[in-house]
Design a protein around this motif. Structure first.
Motif, PDB file in Angstrom:
ATOM      1  N   ASN A 143       0.873  -1.270   0.031  1.00  0.00           N
ATOM      2  CA  ASN A 143       0.019  -0.247  -0.078  1.00  0.00           C
ATOM      3  C   ASN A 143       0.817   1.509   0.124  1.00  0.00           C
ATOM      4  N   ILE A 144       2.213   1.240  -0.207  1.00  0.00           N
ATOM      5  CA  ILE A 144       3.041   2.310  -0.143  1.00  0.00           C
ATOM      6  C   ILE A 144       3.953   2.353  -1.267  1.00  0.00           C
ATOM      7  N   THR A 145       4.092   3.556  -1.852  1.00  0.00           N
ATOM      8  CA  THR A 145       4.938   3.889  -3.083  1.00  0.00           C
ATOM      9  C   THR A 145       4.950   5.492  -2.963  1.00  0.00           C
ATOM     10  N   GLY A 146       5.864   6.107  -3.804  1.00  0.00           N
ATOM     11  CA  GLY A 146       5.870   7.603  -3.665  1.00  0.00           C
ATOM     12  C   GLY A 146       7.209   8.102  -4.382  1.00  0.00           C
ATOM     13  N   VAL A 147       7.832   9.172  -3.988  1.00  0.00           N
ATOM     14  CA  VAL A 147       9.043   9.926  -4.390  1.00  0.00           C
ATOM     15  C   VAL A 147      10.168   9.743  -3.591  1.00  0.00           C
ATOM     16  N   GLY A 148      11.220   9.256  -4.348  1.00  0.00           N
ATOM     17  CA  GLY A 148      12.593   9.372  -3.423  1.00  0.00           C
ATOM     18  C   GLY A 148      13.233  10.490  -3.558  1.00  0.00           C
ATOM     19  N   GLY A 149      14.239  10.754  -2.931  1.00  0.00           N
ATOM     20  CA  GLY A 149      14.724  12.144  -2.700  1.00  0.00           C
ATOM     21  C   GLY A 149      16.378  12.107  -2.624  1.00  0.00           C
ATOM     22  N   ASP A 150      16.978  11.072  -3.108  1.00  0.00           N
ATOM     23  CA  ASP A 150      18.613  11.144  -3.020  1.00  0.00           C
ATOM     24  C   ASP A 150      19.298  12.133  -3.743  1.00  0.00           C
ATOM     25  N   SER A 151      20.370  12.439  -3.306  1.00  0.00           N
ATOM     26  CA  SER A 151      21.257  13.634  -3.686  1.00  0.00           C
ATOM     27  C   SER A 151      21.896  13.237  -4.968  1.00  0.00           C
ATOM     28  N   PRO A 152      22.104  14.227  -5.953  1.00  0.00           N
ATOM     29  CA  PRO A 152      23.056  13.764  -7.071  1.00  0.00           C
ATOM     30  C   PRO A 152      24.634  14.217  -6.756  1.00  0.00           C
ATOM     31  N   TYR A 153      25.074  13.218  -6.051  1.00  0.00           N
ATOM     32  CA  TYR A 153      26.467  12.843  -5.357  1.00  0.00           C
ATOM     33  C   TYR A 153      27.535  13.569  -6.184  1.00  0.00           C
ATOM     34  N   GLU A 154      27.735  13.038  -7.378  1.00  0.00           N
ATOM     35  CA  GLU A 154      28.733  13.156  -8.269  1.00  0.00           C
ATOM     36  C   GLU A 154      28.741  14.663  -8.784  1.00  0.00           C
ATOM     37  N   LYS A 155      27.741  15.203  -9.036  1.00  0.00           N
ATOM     38  CA  LYS A 155      27.509  16.725  -9.480  1.00  0.00           C
ATOM     39  C   LYS A 155      27.934  17.580  -8.363  1.00  0.00           C
ATOM     40  N   GLN A 156      27.597  17.026  -6.843  1.00  0.00           N
ATOM     41  CA  GLN A 156      27.957  17.902  -5.718  1.00  0.00           C
ATOM     42  C   GLN A 156      29.470  17.873  -5.424  1.00  0.00           C
ATOM     43  N   ILE A 157      30.052  16.660  -5.842  1.00  0.00           N
ATOM     44  CA  ILE A 157      31.316  16.440  -5.700  1.00  0.00           C
ATOM     45  C   ILE A 157      32.301  17.435  -6.723  1.00  0.00           C
ATOM     46  N   ALA A 158      31.457  17.687  -7.803  1.00  0.00           N
ATOM     47  CA  ALA A 158      32.158  18.459  -8.827  1.00  0.00           C
ATOM     48  C   ALA A 158      32.169  19.912  -8.378  1.00  0.00           C
ATOM     49  N   VAL A 159      31.153  20.314  -7.767  1.00  0.00           N
ATOM     50  CA  VAL A 159      30.959  21.768  -7.015  1.00  0.00           C
ATOM     51  C   VAL A 159      32.030  21.915  -6.207  1.00  0.00           C
ATOM     52  N   PHE A 160      32.387  20.747  -5.313  1.00  0.00           N
ATOM     53  CA  PHE A 160      33.609  20.960  -4.291  1.00  0.00           C
ATOM     54  C   PHE A 160      34.971  21.285  -5.052  1.00  0.00           C
ATOM     55  N   LYS A 161      34.997  20.442  -6.140  1.00  0.00           N
ATOM     56  CA  LYS A 161      36.383  20.435  -6.952  1.00  0.00           C
ATOM     57  C   LYS A 161      36.308  21.916  -7.529  1.00  0.00           C
ATOM     58  N   GLU A 162      35.249  22.237  -8.204  1.00  0.00           N
ATOM     59  CA  GLU A 162      35.380  23.769  -8.980  1.00  0.00           C
ATOM     60  C   GLU A 162      35.518  24.762  -8.110  1.00  0.00           C
ATOM     61  N   VAL A 163      34.660  24.989  -6.977  1.00  0.00           N
ATOM     62  CA  VAL A 163      34.416  25.919  -5.929  1.00  0.00           C
ATOM     63  C   VAL A 163      35.491  26.110  -4.987  1.00  0.00           C
ATOM     64  N   LEU A 164      35.982  24.821  -4.584  1.00  0.00           N
ATOM     65  CA  LEU A 164      37.141  24.963  -3.318  1.00  0.00           C
ATOM     66  C   LEU A 164      38.113  24.053  -3.752  1.00  0.00           C
ATOM     67  N   PRO A 165      39.069  24.284  -5.014  1.00  0.00           N
ATOM     68  CA  PRO A 165      39.890  23.365  -5.401  1.00  0.00           C
ATOM     69  C   PRO A 165      41.073  23.029  -4.405  1.00  0.00           C
ATOM     70  N   LYS A 166      41.264  23.724  -3.435  1.00  0.00           N
ATOM     71  CA  LYS A 166      42.253  23.441  -2.390  1.00  0.00           C
ATOM     72  C   LYS A 166      41.971  22.666  -1.284  1.00  0.00           C
ATOM     73  N   ALA A 167      40.625  22.447  -1.330  1.00  0.00           N
ATOM     74  CA  ALA A 167      39.980  21.645   0.032  1.00  0.00           C
ATOM     75  C   ALA A 167      40.572  20.111   0.055  1.00  0.00           C
ATOM     76  N   LYS A 168      41.139  19.503   0.928  1.00  0.00           N
ATOM     77  CA  LYS A 168      41.368  18.187   0.974  1.00  0.00           C
ATOM     78  C   LYS A 168      40.639  17.299   1.902  1.00  0.00           C
ATOM     79  N   THR A 169      40.249  18.015   3.249  1.00  0.00           N
ATOM     80  CA  THR A 169      39.447  17.229   4.233  1.00  0.00           C
ATOM     81  C   THR A 169      38.248  17.740   4.306  1.00  0.00           C
ATOM     82  N   ILE A 170      37.078  16.884   4.076  1.00  0.00           N
ATOM     83  CA  ILE A 170      35.790  17.422   4.016  1.00  0.00           C
ATOM     84  C   ILE A 170      35.183  16.761   5.527  1.00  0.00           C
ATOM     85  N   GLY A 171      34.413  17.710   6.063  1.00  0.00           N
ATOM     86  CA  GLY A 171      33.615  17.345   7.240  1.00  0.00           C
ATOM     87  C   GLY A 171      32.260  17.023   6.796  1.00  0.00           C
TER      88      GLY A 171
END
Length: 333
Positions: A143-171
Motif C-alpha cells: 500500500n506504499i509508494t511515492g517519490v525518493g529524494g536522494d542527492s546527485p552526489y557526483e554533481k555535488q562533488i564536482a561543485v567541491f572541486k570547482e569552487v574549493l579546489p584547495k580543499a582536501k579534508t571534508i567534514g
C-alpha cells in the motif's frame, strides 16, 4: 374515512422515512465524493515546506484542488516522535482516503498506522527500500509508494572541486536518529573518498548539539558537507554561523539549505519532489494506479543554487559558469 386516514398517515410515514434515508445517503455520498488526504510533515524547515507546497500543487495538477474536490488534513509533528505516532494514528482512525509522509520518520509512522490498508505516498524519502517502506523501488508491492529524494552526489562533488579546489579534508555531519540523513551522509562519504578526499564524520543527537559539534568540526576540516538530514537542515543557520566565523565553506545537499546560508550546491528540486508525489497521490485517488505496482519515482531535475552573501562573507569568488547557470535556471540568494 378510517381507510382514507390510514392511507394518508401511511403516505406521510413513508415520506418521512424516505426523506430520512435520502438525507443520510446524501451526507454519506458527500463524504465519499470528496476524499480526504492526510499530509504528515516531520518538522518545519524550508526543504520540507517546499515539498509540502509541491504535494498540494501536484494534487491540483492531477485534478484534486484543495477546498474544491479534496480535503487536505495537514499536520506537522515539529520533530516530536510522540506527535508523529499520534497524528498518524488519528489519520488511520479517521480512515483518510490516502496519506502523504514528508520525510522518513513521518512516512514510517504513517506506514505503521495504515497497517497495510489505506494508501501511503512517500515524499522526499532518501532510501525507501532501505527503510523497509517498500520491497523495492521498482516493485513496491503493497500500500506504499511515492517519490525518493536522494542527492546527485557526483554533481555535488564536482561543485567541491570547482569552487574549493584547495580543499582536501571534508567534514560530513548528520543526525544519529535520522535514517535518511545517515544514509545520505554514508553515500556522500563513500563518493568523496573515491574522489580522493579525506573525510571526517560528525554526528549530532539533536539540534541542540550543533553549536558544539560544528565548532569542533570546522577546526579540523577544509570544508563541510551538510546532507539531506532533517536535524542538520533545521540547525543550518547555527552550522553556517559557526563555519563562517572560521572561514569554512558549507556545501549542502538541498537548495533550501543554501538559502539558509550554505555557499553553493547542485540540488534536486524539493518542490519537484513534492509535486511528483502529489501527482502520484492523484492517480491513486482516481483509481488509475495502484500503489503496489507503481514504481518509486526518483527526481533527477536539478539546478545550481548559490548564496552570494555567504560567498562575500567567506571572500570566495564563485566560478562564472556556476553563477551563470544559477542565474539562468537555478536560484541566487
Amino acid at each position: 374515512m378510517n381507510k382514507r386516514l390510514l392511507t394518508v398517515t401511511s403516505f406521510i410515514a413513508l415520506f418521512l422515512v424516505v426523506a430520512f434515508f435520502t438525507t443520510g445517503n446524501t451526507n454519506t455520498s458527500s463524504k465519499k465524493g470528496i476524499p480526504t488526504v492526510g499530509i504528515l510533515q516531520l518538522v518545519t524547515h524550508p526543504a520540507l515546506d517546499q515539498i509540502h507546497q509541491g504535494v498540494v500543487a501536484g494534487l491540483a495538477a492531477g485534478g484534486y484542488t484543495a477546498g474544491k474536490n479534496v480535503k487536505i488534513d495537514y499536520q506537522n509533528a515539529q520533530a516530536d516522535q510522540a506527535n508523529l505516532k499520534t497524528m498518524a494514528q488519528n489519520f488511520a482512525n479517521k480512515n483518510e482516503n490516502l496519506t502523504v509522509g514528508i520525510a522518513t520518520p513521518a512516512a514510517l509512522s504513517l506506514a505503521k498506522a495504515a497497517d497495510g490498508k489505506n494508501p501511503v505516498i512517500l515524499a522526499g524519502i532518501t532510501n525507501p527500500s532501505g527503510s523497509k517502506l517498500v520491497k523495492s523501488d521498482a516493485h513496491p508491492g503493497a500500500n506504499i509508494t511515492g517519490v525518493g529524494g536522494d542527492s546527485p552526489y557526483e554533481k555535488q562533488i564536482a561543485v567541491f572541486k570547482e569552487v574549493l579546489p584547495k580543499a582536501k579534508t571534508i567534514g560530513v555531519i548528520s543526525t544519529s536518529s535520522d535514517a535518511g540523513g545517515t544514509y545520505n551522509a554514508k553515500k556522500m562519504t563513500s563518493a568523496l573518498k573515491q574522489a580522493g578526499y579525506q573525510v571526517k564524520n560528525y554526528t549530532i543527537a539533536s539540534t541542540n548539539d550543533m553549536q558544539q559539534v560544528a565548532t569542533t568540526m570546522v577546526s579540523q576540516v577544509d570544508a563541510v558537507y551538510a546532507p539531506q538530514d532533517n536535524g542538520v537542515a533545521t540547525a543550518m543557520k547555527t552550522l553556517v554561523a559557526v563555519a563562517n566565523q572560521a572561514h569554512v565553506a558549507v556545501i549542502p545537499a538541498a537548495d533550501s539549505m543554501v538559502k539558509d546560508g550554505g555557499l553553493v550546491t547542485f540540488s534536486n528540486s524539493q518542490y519537484e519532489i513534492g509535486y511528483q508525489a502529489g501527482r502520484m497521490a492523484a492517480q491513486v485517488l482516481s483509481g488509475k494506479k495502484k500503489t503496489a505496482t507503481m514504481p518509486v519515482y526518483n527526481v533527477t531535475k536539478g539546478n545550481y543554487v548559490i548564496n552570494q552573501q555567504t560567498a562575500k562573507t567567506l571572500g570566495i569568488t564563485l566560478p562564472a559558469d556556476i553563477v551563470a547557470k544559477a542565474e539562468k535556471a537555478g536560484e541566487v540568494f
